[in-house]
Design an enzyme around this catalytic site. Structure first.
Site, short mmCIF file in Angstrom:
data_model
loop_
_atom_site.label_atom_id
_atom_site.label_comp_id
_atom_site.label_asym_id
_atom_site.label_seq_id
_atom_site.Cartn_x
_atom_site.Cartn_y
_atom_site.Cartn_z
N LYS A 118 0.64 5.64 56.48
CA LYS A 118 0.90 6.99 56.97
C LYS A 118 0.83 7.08 58.49
O LYS A 118 1.58 7.83 59.12
CB LYS A 118 -0.05 7.98 56.32
N GLU A 202 -6.64 15.03 59.40
CA GLU A 202 -5.60 16.03 59.62
C GLU A 202 -6.21 17.40 59.47
O GLU A 202 -7.18 17.58 58.75
CB GLU A 202 -4.51 15.90 58.53
N HIS A 237 -4.36 16.51 43.84
CA HIS A 237 -3.32 16.22 44.85
C HIS A 237 -2.17 15.42 44.28
O HIS A 237 -1.43 14.76 45.00
CB HIS A 237 -3.90 15.47 46.07
N ARG A 293 10.92 4.68 47.75
CA ARG A 293 11.25 4.27 46.38
C ARG A 293 11.88 5.44 45.65
O ARG A 293 11.95 6.55 46.18
CB ARG A 293 9.96 3.89 45.66
P1 ADP Z 1 -0.07 10.80 48.79
O1 ADP Z 1 0.32 9.56 49.50
O2 ADP Z 1 -1.32 10.64 48.02
O3 ADP Z 1 1.06 11.36 48.01
P2 ADP Z 1 0.36 12.99 50.68
O4 ADP Z 1 0.13 12.91 52.14
O5 ADP Z 1 1.77 12.99 50.24
O6 ADP Z 1 -0.44 11.84 49.96
O7 ADP Z 1 -0.36 14.30 50.14
C1 ADP Z 1 -0.45 14.61 48.77
C2 ADP Z 1 -0.77 16.09 48.58
O8 ADP Z 1 -2.02 16.43 49.23
C3 ADP Z 1 0.25 17.03 49.21
O9 ADP Z 1 1.29 17.31 48.32
C4 ADP Z 1 -0.59 18.25 49.51
O10 ADP Z 1 -0.74 19.03 48.35
C5 ADP Z 1 -1.94 17.68 49.86
N1 ADP Z 1 -2.08 17.54 51.31
C6 ADP Z 1 -1.69 16.49 52.07
N2 ADP Z 1 -1.95 16.71 53.37
C7 ADP Z 1 -2.50 17.94 53.46
C8 ADP Z 1 -3.01 18.75 54.53
N3 ADP Z 1 -3.00 18.32 55.80
N4 ADP Z 1 -3.52 19.97 54.23
C9 ADP Z 1 -3.56 20.39 52.95
N5 ADP Z 1 -3.11 19.69 51.90
C10 ADP Z 1 -2.60 18.47 52.13
P1 ADP Z 2 5.62 10.72 43.25
O1 ADP Z 2 5.18 10.79 44.68
O2 ADP Z 2 6.80 9.86 42.97
O3 ADP Z 2 5.72 12.04 42.64
P2 ADP Z 2 3.00 9.89 42.39
O4 ADP Z 2 2.38 10.23 43.67
O5 ADP Z 2 2.54 10.56 41.17
O6 ADP Z 2 4.56 10.04 42.42
O7 ADP Z 2 2.96 8.32 42.20
C1 ADP Z 2 3.93 7.65 41.42
C2 ADP Z 2 3.36 6.45 40.78
O8 ADP Z 2 3.03 5.50 41.75
C3 ADP Z 2 2.11 6.72 40.01
O9 ADP Z 2 2.10 5.85 38.92
C4 ADP Z 2 1.01 6.39 41.01
O10 ADP Z 2 -0.17 6.02 40.35
C5 ADP Z 2 1.64 5.24 41.75
N1 ADP Z 2 1.28 5.11 43.17
C6 ADP Z 2 1.73 5.85 44.19
N2 ADP Z 2 1.26 5.40 45.36
C7 ADP Z 2 0.49 4.33 45.07
C8 ADP Z 2 -0.28 3.41 45.84
N3 ADP Z 2 -0.35 3.47 47.16
N4 ADP Z 2 -0.96 2.45 45.20
C9 ADP Z 2 -0.90 2.35 43.87
N5 ADP Z 2 -0.18 3.17 43.09
C10 ADP Z 2 0.50 4.15 43.66
#
Ligand code: ADP
Ligand code: ADP
Ligand code: MG
Length: 496
Positions: A118, A202, A237, A293
């Site tokens: 990130k 953040e 989340h 992906r």
């Molecule tokens: P991941 O790699 O686990 O998907 P993301 O950065 O995409 O992480 O964040 C996943 C979710 O967490 C977001 O959809 C949002 O709901 C919440 N989130 C992420 N960053 C923030 C933030 N700065 N403030 C509030 N909620 C957040």
């Molecule tokens: P999307 O962002 O596609 O909606 P999710 O955040 O739910 O999906 O993650 C999609 C799939 O990938 C899930 O099976 C989750 O457990 C896996 N996944 C996502 N990021 C990682 C990671 N950094 N390491 C391991 N598994 C991950």
């Protein structure tokens, strides 16, 4: 241009099957891989050939890079589709495939590497004028460095793992006194979950929506976006319900966020399908991360655009130029997806694996089910507890919403608890209907009592129906058995 004649799908479950189907439509031969837990899985039966990778744990099967490459060589495979999860965002694996002259259906290893981190992603897009959430631009390990930074950003803050994914490794900190403890926890969590303890801070945006943009890029520098999806209904989340388009995005904003997403993709020379995620707050959007992906929720985009994203990925991997321009992308109606997880919504969404005693899929107009199971199968404990994705399409949001409720009612699953009753609750909730919901929906509006309430309502309906049937029985002597059967079928259905 490299013609792809045979694809190995390095995944399992619904996504493996979904990819195999498009390959079949394209006349491409297919190879499935599987672990000992998946011997009878549908993806194994569907593919032309199948290779056993090893014991159930992912590390010994679906993450076994060498075994997968070896299978490709043995069976003269041209390309690997990694699906999502597992090896899909593993730059090292993508490179290894390349080195063995196997096409990796996805972006370049370099793009995966940058966007998989990130902080590296934020750095890469820094020159493109992309709005970002206030926060640190480098990894923090020292609590003393973090104190003044968190104070400046202003509490609450969110600690995030740079290598994080799937909603893991995030911690909200409400006050300075908690910062040290939460930081230490986050670092150790990130180290054990991702093998990388880098964390950053953040601003925590309390009321926000999750808006993401689907991207397609070819190997010749053409990049388009396929509009947004909203995925604000989450637990831990992680998304449970998604839709396209979003109710809150105006036509003007759709253009702006689409262009921002294209710029993020350009910042890493992105090719293939990808998703740029944003957080949306009071009319503004901020870049969160890019997922390099195919996304779990891609079917809602397929429904509103009429584009098969897997087919596009395969064409791009063959070196073809994008067959569609930005102007060709239209929004047709509205689509919702719900993720049917083997989880108990009345018990904090705890995984509830076991045997699918009853499994009857919904059908009919505008309904799509992506799954990898059949009645009588066990949901293995080793992998993601998602059983299926239920996606619907309608001419407008309301039509799609009612269709989803109808489809949820048709879905019959017994033997395990699922997220379906929770999804039903959401689709009937006024803030979901009017669009004012945010990512805190579960915390704000959901308690297990809501589900019990739904059950009670159903009992009431069942009671009314049984009275009606009893009335009918007394007024007509014929077809008695039929009524009895109808009645018990209804009861069974209503009490499920
Ligand atoms: P991941 O790699 O686990 O998907 P993301 O950065 O995409 O992480 O964040 C996943 C979710 O967490 C977001 O959809 C949002 O709901 C919440 N989130 C992420 N960053 C923030 C933030 N700065 N403030 C509030 N909620 C957040
Ligand atoms: P999307 O962002 O596609 O909606 P999710 O955040 O739910 O999906 O993650 C999609 C799939 O990938 C899930 O099976 C989750 O457990 C896996 N996944 C996502 N990021 C990682 C990671 N950094 N390491 C391991 N598994 C991950
Ligand atoms: Mg994300």
């Amino acid at each position: 241009m490299a013609k792809i004649n045979k694809i190995l799908v390095a995944n399992r479950g619904e996504i493996a099957l979904r990819i195999l189907r498009t390959a079949k439509e394209m006349g491409i031969k297919t190879v499935a891989v599987y672990s000992e837990a998946d011997r009878n899985a549908l993806h194994v039966r569907y593919a032309d050939e199948a290779v056993l990778l090893g014991p159930p744990p992912s590390a010994e099967s679906y993450l076994n890079e060498d075994k997968i490459i070896e299978a490709c060589k043995l069976l003269s495979v041209d390309a690997i589709h990694p699906g999502y999860g597992f090896l899909s965002e593993n730059a090292h694996f993508a490179k290894k495939a390349e080195e063995n002259n196997i096409i990796f259906i996805g972006p370049s290893p370099e793009a995966i590497k940058i966007m998989g981190d990130k902080l590296a992603a934020k750095k890469a897009v820094a020159n493109y004028d992309i709005p970002m959430v206030p926060g640190t631009d480098h990894a923090l390990s020292d609590y003393n460095e973090a104190i003044p930074i968190a104070a400046e950003i202003g509490y609450p803050v969110l600690i995030k793992a740079s290598a994080g994914g799937g909603g893991k490794g995030m911690r909200v900190v409400n006050k300075a006194e908690d910062l040290e403890e939460q930081m230490n926890r986050a670092i150790s969590e990130a180290t054990s979950a991702f093998g990388d303890g880098s964390i950053f801070i953040e601003k925590y945006i309390e009321s926000n929506k999750h808006i993401e943009v689907q991207i397609l890029g070819d190997l010749h520098g053409n990049t388009i976006h396929l509009n947004e999806r909203e995925c604000s209904i989450q637990r831990r989340h992680q998304k449970v319900i998604e839709e396209a388009p979003s109710m809150v995005i105006s036509e003007k904003q759709r253009k702006e966020i689409g262009e921002a997403a294209i710029n993020v993709a350009k910042a890493c020379n992105y090719s293939s399908a990808g998703t740029v995620e944003f957080i949306y707050d009071k009319g503004n959007f901020y870049f969160l991360e890019m997922n390099t992906r195919l996304q779990v929720e891609h079917p809602v985009t397929e429904y509103i655009t009429g584009i098969d994203l897997v087919r596009e990925q395969i064409n791009i991997a063959e070196g073809k130029t994008l067959s569609i321009n930005q102007e060709d992308i239209k929004i047709n109606g509205h689509s919702f997806e719900v993720r049917v997880y083997a989880e108990d919504p009345s018990n904090n969404f705890m995984p509830d694996v076991g045997n699918l005693r009853t499994y009857i899929r919904p059908q009919g107009p505008g309904v799509r089910v992506d799954d990898g199971f059949e009645q009588g199968m066990d949901i293995p404990i080793y992998y993601d507890p998602m059983i299926a994705k239920l996606t619907v399409h309608g001419q407008n949001r309301e039509e799609a919403r009612v269709r989803m409720l109808r489809a949820i009612d048709e879905y019959e699953i017994t033997g395990i608890e699922t997220t379906l009753p929770f999804c039903r609750y959401v689709f009937e909730h006024e803030v979901f209907i009017d669009g004012s919901f945010d990512t805190n929906f579960v915390d704000k509006y959901f308690t297990p009592e809501n589900l019990r309430q739904l059950d009670d309502d159903k009992e009431l309906v069942a009671g009314i129906i049984s009275t009606v049937v009893a009335d009918k029985k007394s007024s007509s002597r014929s077809n008695n058995n039929l009524h009895e059967n109808d009645h018990s079928a209804w009861r069974k259905r209503l009490n499920n």
